[in-house]
Scaffold this motif. Structure first.
Motif, short mmCIF file in Angstrom:
data_model
loop_
_atom_site.label_atom_id
_atom_site.label_comp_id
_atom_site.label_asym_id
_atom_site.label_seq_id
_atom_site.Cartn_x
_atom_site.Cartn_y
_atom_site.Cartn_z
N ILE A 328 34.22 45.64 29.31
CA ILE A 328 33.62 46.10 30.58
C ILE A 328 34.09 45.24 31.75
CG2 ILE A 328 31.44 46.32 31.86
CD1 ILE A 328 30.10 46.99 29.15
N LEU A 329 34.02 43.92 31.58
CA LEU A 329 34.37 43.00 32.67
C LEU A 329 35.85 43.09 33.04
CD1 LEU A 329 32.31 39.81 31.70
CD2 LEU A 329 31.79 41.52 33.45
N SER A 331 37.87 45.64 32.52
CA SER A 331 38.18 46.95 33.13
C SER A 331 37.70 46.97 34.58
CB SER A 331 37.52 48.09 32.34
OG SER A 331 36.12 48.10 32.49
N ALA A 332 36.61 46.29 34.85
CA ALA A 332 36.13 46.20 36.24
C ALA A 332 37.09 45.38 37.09
CB ALA A 332 34.73 45.57 36.27
N ALA A 335 40.34 47.68 37.19
CA ALA A 335 40.15 49.11 37.45
C ALA A 335 41.14 49.94 36.64
CB ALA A 335 40.28 49.42 38.94
N GLY A 340 42.42 46.62 31.27
CA GLY A 340 41.16 46.05 30.81
C GLY A 340 41.13 45.84 29.31
N LEU A 373 34.07 50.80 33.58
CA LEU A 373 34.32 50.57 35.02
C LEU A 373 35.81 50.66 35.36
CD1 LEU A 373 31.83 47.60 35.55
CD2 LEU A 373 31.56 49.95 36.41
N ASP A 374 36.53 51.48 34.63
CA ASP A 374 37.98 51.61 34.87
C ASP A 374 38.31 52.53 36.03
OD1 ASP A 374 37.06 53.87 33.62
OD2 ASP A 374 38.75 54.08 32.25
N LEU A 376 37.05 52.21 39.24
CA LEU A 376 36.70 51.62 40.53
C LEU A 376 37.81 51.84 41.57
CD1 LEU A 376 34.91 48.32 39.40
CD2 LEU A 376 33.90 50.51 40.09
N ILE A 400 31.13 57.59 41.05
CA ILE A 400 31.26 56.34 40.28
C ILE A 400 30.06 56.09 39.36
CG2 ILE A 400 31.32 53.81 40.48
CD1 ILE A 400 33.30 54.13 42.75
N SER A 404 30.40 55.89 35.26
CA SER A 404 29.99 54.66 34.57
C SER A 404 29.00 54.97 33.45
CB SER A 404 29.38 53.66 35.56
OG SER A 404 30.30 53.33 36.58
#
Length: 422
Positions: A328-329, A331-332, A335, A340, A373-374, A376, A400, A404
């Motif tokens: 998750i982190l 991919s954030a 983006a 990610g 979260l890819d 963003l 978004i 998510s």
């Protein structure tokens, strides 16, 4: 290599990379510069920083090679019209009453058989716009439907993200593709539910005439049977290892599928044209992954893994949660599902496996987490999908939270299956 980089340095490097990507600097250069900053601030020195970056890029090269060869299948599917035919046939078969499900399913299947998720959305978009005009759906509804289907297909696909995660965890690609089938189906269901809610919320919002004019559906398409031959051959070859113990590497399986497919469609003489197109689509991803590898090298050589594990311990969270959280982190931060999944798996795979999580379990959870979260705005997926239906940035931003939720639903199910049950 005994270079030790501080957590602060690794995090600062990531922040610099994110800021540069947001400022529209090319993502590969942004990641490389972020890696340089992370190494220098983290105390590796100039020589140590370069060595670590080179090591990280080197580790990702096997995945890059497989990704480049996968361009044969992708090029054939897109250029022959096979991808459009598969989508069109699914939608026609399911009918207007199940239009949203049909759109989500068709995008899911296209992505699952090896088409990039953004390309899958762009491929289905003309059909979706025509349906939306007829049934009165807004662009937001059909775009969410396609994106959700694409996300579901992406975690069971032979796409770059899956190849990278499988490579870094040392698991078979077909096994990782199969691992997230149930989460993918859940993602499909959640997509249709959320799209139906949006359809009621934006009921009466019409597709603009220009959008419909731009959405020309090619009628000169191959038959459904010949269109599906290539992907089926690739999937069968990849499945031989878990089924009968015969290992066919994706390096061979994916291009063989593409070649058999183009022969089945009677367009072998255009093969060079198709593979040239395919590699043109893969090269930006390959270059991006080189930059991703440099950042992964910096993070891998840092104390960030230990710091993250310590934080999880302090919060009394199970060790296996490191897998989905890292996906998750990262991919954030990037983006991107591919970047990610690559950074998270390359960086945290050793720590995840050391905590007692099986490699296939860790890979599945990281991969699912990378879909949360890819989408963003600092990534290309956000803008490419908005353009597919001529949607404004402000409207695109409203999707978004829904996107998510789809990624989160798949991650939760994957974590329950591979972290709690298995």
């Amino acid at each position: 290599m005994d270079v030790q980089i501080t957590t602060l340095g690794a995090l600062l490097g990531l922040v610099v990379a994110i800021i540069l990507i947001i400022k529209k600097v090319h993502p590969a250069y942004s990641l490389i510069l972020g890696a340089v900053v992370g190494g220098l601030v983290g105390g590796a020195g100039l020589t140590g920083t370069v060595d670590v970056m080179m090591s990280g890029a080197k580790d990702i090269m096997p995945a890059i090679l497989r990704i480049i060869t996968s361009g044969v299948l992708a090029g054939v599917l897109i250029q022959t019209g096979a991808a459009a035919k598969i989508a069109d046939q699914i939608i026609k078969t399911l009918g207007e009453k199940r239009a949203l499900f049909a759109l989500a399913l068709s995008t899911m299947i296209l992505t699952a058989v090896g088409v990039f998720v953004d390309v899958a959305v762009i491929t289905v978009a003309p059909i979706a716009l025509a349906i939306a005009k007829k049934l009165g759906y807004s662009p937001m509804v059909i775009l969410l439907t396609m994106i959700g289907g694409g996300k579901a297909g992406n975690i069971i696909s032979p796409n770059p993200n899956t190849i990278s995660a499988a490579e870094n965890f040392g698991v078979n690609l077909s096994s990782l593709m199969a691992a997230n089938i149930i989460p993918a189906l859940v993602g499909l269901i959640v997509t249709v539910i959320l799209a139906s809610i949006l359809a009621k919320k934006f009921k009466g919002t019409e597709i603009k005439t220009q959008e419909l004019e731009d959405a020309t559906v090619d009628t000169n398409l191959p038959s459904f049977f010949t269109a599906i031959v290539g992907p089926l051959v690739a999937i069968i070859l990849l499945s031989l290892r878990p089924l009968v113990g015969i290992a066919v590497d994706p390096l061979l399986a994916l291009p063989i599928g593409g070649i058999v497919g183009v022969i089945a469609m009677g367009k072998f003489k255009y093969l060079n044209e198709y593979i040239t197109f395919g590699i043109s689509k893969m090269m930006p991803v390959a270059i991006l992954l080189i930059g991703t590898g440099t950042v992964a090298g910096i993070i891998k050589a840092s104390t960030l893994q230990a710091t993250t594990i310590s934080i999880l311990d302090a919060m009394n969270m199970p060790a296996f949660t490191l897998a989905p959280i890292s996906g998750i982190l990262m991919s954030a931060a990037t983006a991107s599902t591919t970047s990610g999944a690559t950074i998270a798996s390359a960086t945290f795979a050793p720590a995840i496996i050391a905590s007692g999580v099986a490699p296939i379990s860790g890979a599945a959870m990281v991969h699912a987490g990378a879909t949360v979260l890819d989408h963003l705005p600092h990534g290309s997926f956000f803008h490419a999908t908005a353009g597919s239906v001529n949607m404004s940035i402000n409207e695109r931003l409203k999707l978004i939270p829904y996107e998510s939720l789809i990624g989160l639903s798949m991650t939760i199910v994957s974590t329950i299956i591979w972290g709690v049950i298995m």
